[in-house]
Design a protein around this motif. Structure first.
Motif, PDB file in Angstrom:
ATOM      1  N   SER A 199       1.092  -1.286   0.155  1.00 17.39           N
ATOM      2  CA  SER A 199      -0.390   0.010  -0.135  1.00 17.39           C
ATOM      3  C   SER A 199       0.752   1.342  -0.094  1.00 17.39           C
ATOM      4  CB  SER A 199      -1.159  -0.052   1.290  1.00 17.39           C
ATOM      5  OG  SER A 199      -0.252   0.072   2.078  1.00 17.39           O
ATOM      6  N   LEU A 200       1.980   1.149   0.826  1.00 18.82           N
ATOM      7  CA  LEU A 200       2.567   2.428   0.542  1.00 18.82           C
ATOM      8  C   LEU A 200       3.632   2.787  -1.173  1.00 18.82           C
ATOM      9  CD1 LEU A 200       4.833   2.202   3.974  1.00 18.82           C
ATOM     10  CD2 LEU A 200       3.382   3.409   3.222  1.00 18.82           C
ATOM     11  N   SER A 201       3.730   1.876  -1.094  1.00 21.67           N
ATOM     12  CA  SER A 201       4.822   1.613  -2.918  1.00 21.67           C
ATOM     13  C   SER A 201       3.527   1.878  -3.725  1.00 21.67           C
ATOM     14  CB  SER A 201       4.849   0.159  -3.065  1.00 21.67           C
ATOM     15  OG  SER A 201       4.455  -0.178  -3.713  1.00 21.67           O
ATOM     16  N   ALA A 202       1.556   1.885  -4.019  1.00 20.15           N
ATOM     17  CA  ALA A 202       1.203   2.456  -4.342  1.00 20.15           C
ATOM     18  C   ALA A 202       0.797   3.426  -4.620  1.00 20.15           C
ATOM     19  CB  ALA A 202      -0.669   1.867  -4.250  1.00 20.15           C
ATOM     20  N   CYS A 203       0.806   4.564  -3.143  1.00 21.41           N
ATOM     21  CA  CYS A 203       0.897   5.616  -2.480  1.00 21.41           C
ATOM     22  C   CYS A 203       1.369   6.257  -3.537  1.00 21.41           C
ATOM     23  CB  CYS A 203       0.778   6.139  -1.373  1.00 21.41           C
ATOM     24  SG  CYS A 203      -0.196   5.280  -0.243  1.00 21.41           S
ATOM     25  N   GLY A 204       0.835   8.081  -3.657  1.00 23.01           N
ATOM     26  CA  GLY A 204       1.670   8.866  -4.322  1.00 23.01           C
ATOM     27  C   GLY A 204       1.290   8.735  -6.065  1.00 23.01           C
ATOM     28  N   PRO A 205       1.461   9.704  -6.937  1.00 17.41           N
ATOM     29  CA  PRO A 205       0.694   9.774  -8.219  1.00 17.41           C
ATOM     30  C   PRO A 205       1.829   9.292  -9.153  1.00 17.41           C
ATOM     31  CG  PRO A 205       2.906  11.716  -7.299  1.00 17.41           C
ATOM     32  CD  PRO A 205       1.818  11.115  -6.310  1.00 17.41           C
ATOM     33  N   SER A 206       1.078   8.699 -10.028  1.00 17.27           N
ATOM     34  CA  SER A 206       1.793   7.906 -11.226  1.00 17.27           C
ATOM     35  C   SER A 206       2.788   9.100 -11.993  1.00 17.27           C
ATOM     36  CB  SER A 206       1.137   6.821 -12.037  1.00 17.27           C
ATOM     37  OG  SER A 206       0.386   8.422 -12.949  1.00 17.27           O
ATOM     38  N   GLN A 207       4.243   8.423 -12.932  1.00 14.85           N
ATOM     39  CA  GLN A 207       4.753   9.425 -13.899  1.00 14.85           C
ATOM     40  C   GLN A 207       3.942  10.157 -14.778  1.00 14.85           C
ATOM     41  OE1 GLN A 207       8.040   9.725 -13.445  1.00 14.85           O
ATOM     42  NE2 GLN A 207       7.659  11.202 -15.336  1.00 14.85           N
ATOM     43  N   LYS A 208       2.864   9.474 -15.039  1.00 18.77           N
ATOM     44  CA  LYS A 208       1.804  10.289 -15.965  1.00 18.77           C
ATOM     45  C   LYS A 208       1.067  11.296 -14.918  1.00 18.77           C
ATOM     46  CE  LYS A 208      -2.488   8.972 -19.213  1.00 18.77           C
ATOM     47  NZ  LYS A 208      -3.269   8.111 -19.262  1.00 18.77           N
ATOM     48  N   GLU A 209       0.554  11.041 -14.345  1.00 23.82           N
ATOM     49  CA  GLU A 209       0.336  12.418 -13.064  1.00 23.82           C
ATOM     50  C   GLU A 209       0.986  13.746 -13.084  1.00 23.82           C
ATOM     51  OE1 GLU A 209      -1.197   9.989 -10.188  1.00 23.82           O
ATOM     52  OE2 GLU A 209      -2.940   9.135 -10.695  1.00 23.82           O
ATOM     53  N   GLU A 255       1.337  15.523 -16.759  1.00 23.43           N
ATOM     54  CA  GLU A 255       0.089  16.393 -16.876  1.00 23.43           C
ATOM     55  C   GLU A 255       0.013  17.541 -16.374  1.00 23.43           C
ATOM     56  OE1 GLU A 255      -3.406  17.211 -18.729  1.00 23.43           O
ATOM     57  OE2 GLU A 255      -1.906  15.751 -18.638  1.00 23.43           O
ATOM     58  N   GLN A 256       0.413  17.423 -14.835  1.00 24.84           N
ATOM     59  CA  GLN A 256       0.238  18.814 -13.504  1.00 24.84           C
ATOM     60  C   GLN A 256       1.064  19.224 -14.162  1.00 24.84           C
ATOM     61  OE1 GLN A 256      -1.618  18.741 -11.148  1.00 24.84           O
ATOM     62  NE2 GLN A 256      -1.220  20.829 -11.110  1.00 24.84           N
ATOM     63  N   LYS A 257       2.589  19.024 -14.606  1.00 24.83           N
ATOM     64  CA  LYS A 257       3.584  19.823 -15.026  1.00 24.83           C
ATOM     65  C   LYS A 257       2.626  20.463 -16.184  1.00 24.83           C
ATOM     66  CE  LYS A 257       7.889  20.123 -15.960  1.00 24.83           C
ATOM     67  NZ  LYS A 257       9.012  21.806 -16.244  1.00 24.83           N
ATOM     68  N   ARG A 258       2.176  20.189 -17.146  1.00 23.48           N
ATOM     69  CA  ARG A 258       1.307  20.321 -18.066  1.00 23.48           C
ATOM     70  C   ARG A 258       0.851  21.945 -18.057  1.00 23.48           C
ATOM     71  NH1 ARG A 258      -2.479  20.629 -21.380  1.00 23.48           N
ATOM     72  NH2 ARG A 258      -3.682  19.143 -20.088  1.00 23.48           N
ATOM     73  N   ILE A 259      -0.177  21.010 -17.189  1.00 21.65           N
ATOM     74  CA  ILE A 259      -0.737  22.252 -16.199  1.00 21.65           C
ATOM     75  C   ILE A 259       0.020  23.883 -16.084  1.00 21.65           C
ATOM     76  CG2 ILE A 259      -3.018  22.494 -14.820  1.00 21.65           C
ATOM     77  CD1 ILE A 259      -3.347  19.848 -15.375  1.00 21.65           C
ATOM     78  N   ASP A 260       0.731  23.455 -15.026  1.00 19.81           N
ATOM     79  CA  ASP A 260       1.732  24.429 -14.419  1.00 19.81           C
ATOM     80  C   ASP A 260       2.634  25.120 -14.529  1.00 19.81           C
ATOM     81  OD1 ASP A 260       0.386  23.062 -12.031  1.00 19.81           O
ATOM     82  OD2 ASP A 260       2.256  22.097 -11.603  1.00 19.81           O
ATOM     83  N   ASP A 261       2.954  24.254 -16.405  1.00 20.61           N
ATOM     84  CA  ASP A 261       3.692  25.538 -17.718  1.00 20.61           C
ATOM     85  C   ASP A 261       2.386  26.682 -17.772  1.00 20.61           C
ATOM     86  OD1 ASP A 261       5.764  24.200 -16.661  1.00 20.61           O
ATOM     87  OD2 ASP A 261       6.099  23.412 -17.665  1.00 20.61           O
TER      88      ASP A 261
END
Length: 70
Positions: free
Chosen positions: A15-25, A28-34
């Motif tokens: 469950s700890l390794s499954a937490c956090g955003p994926s590389q795709k997410e 996508e967030q970096k594209r939105i911020d840019d």
């Protein structure tokens, strides 16, 4: 009892390794911020260009005044 703790431990680690955003997410967030920062970046570049052109104009004017006074 040991088997239950062992299974709970493995489940917890997974469950700890499954937490956090994926590389795709994250991409996508970096594209939105840019895209949100693009307008501010363009304004800052325009302001810097205006400041540089004002400085150049001032230097040219001062050179002209010095030439006329000599």
């Amino acid at each position: 009892m040991k088997n239950i703790f062992f299974l709970l431990g493995i489940t917890f680690m997974l469950s700890l390794s499954a937490c956090g955003p994926s590389q795709k997410e994250m991409d996508e967030q970096k594209r939105i911020d840019d895209s949100l920062m693009e307008k501010e970046r363009n304004v800052a570049i325009d302001n810097a260009n205006a400041l540089l052109s004002d400085t150049t104009t001032t230097k040219d004017t001062m050179a002209t005044i010095e030439t006329k006074t000599k």
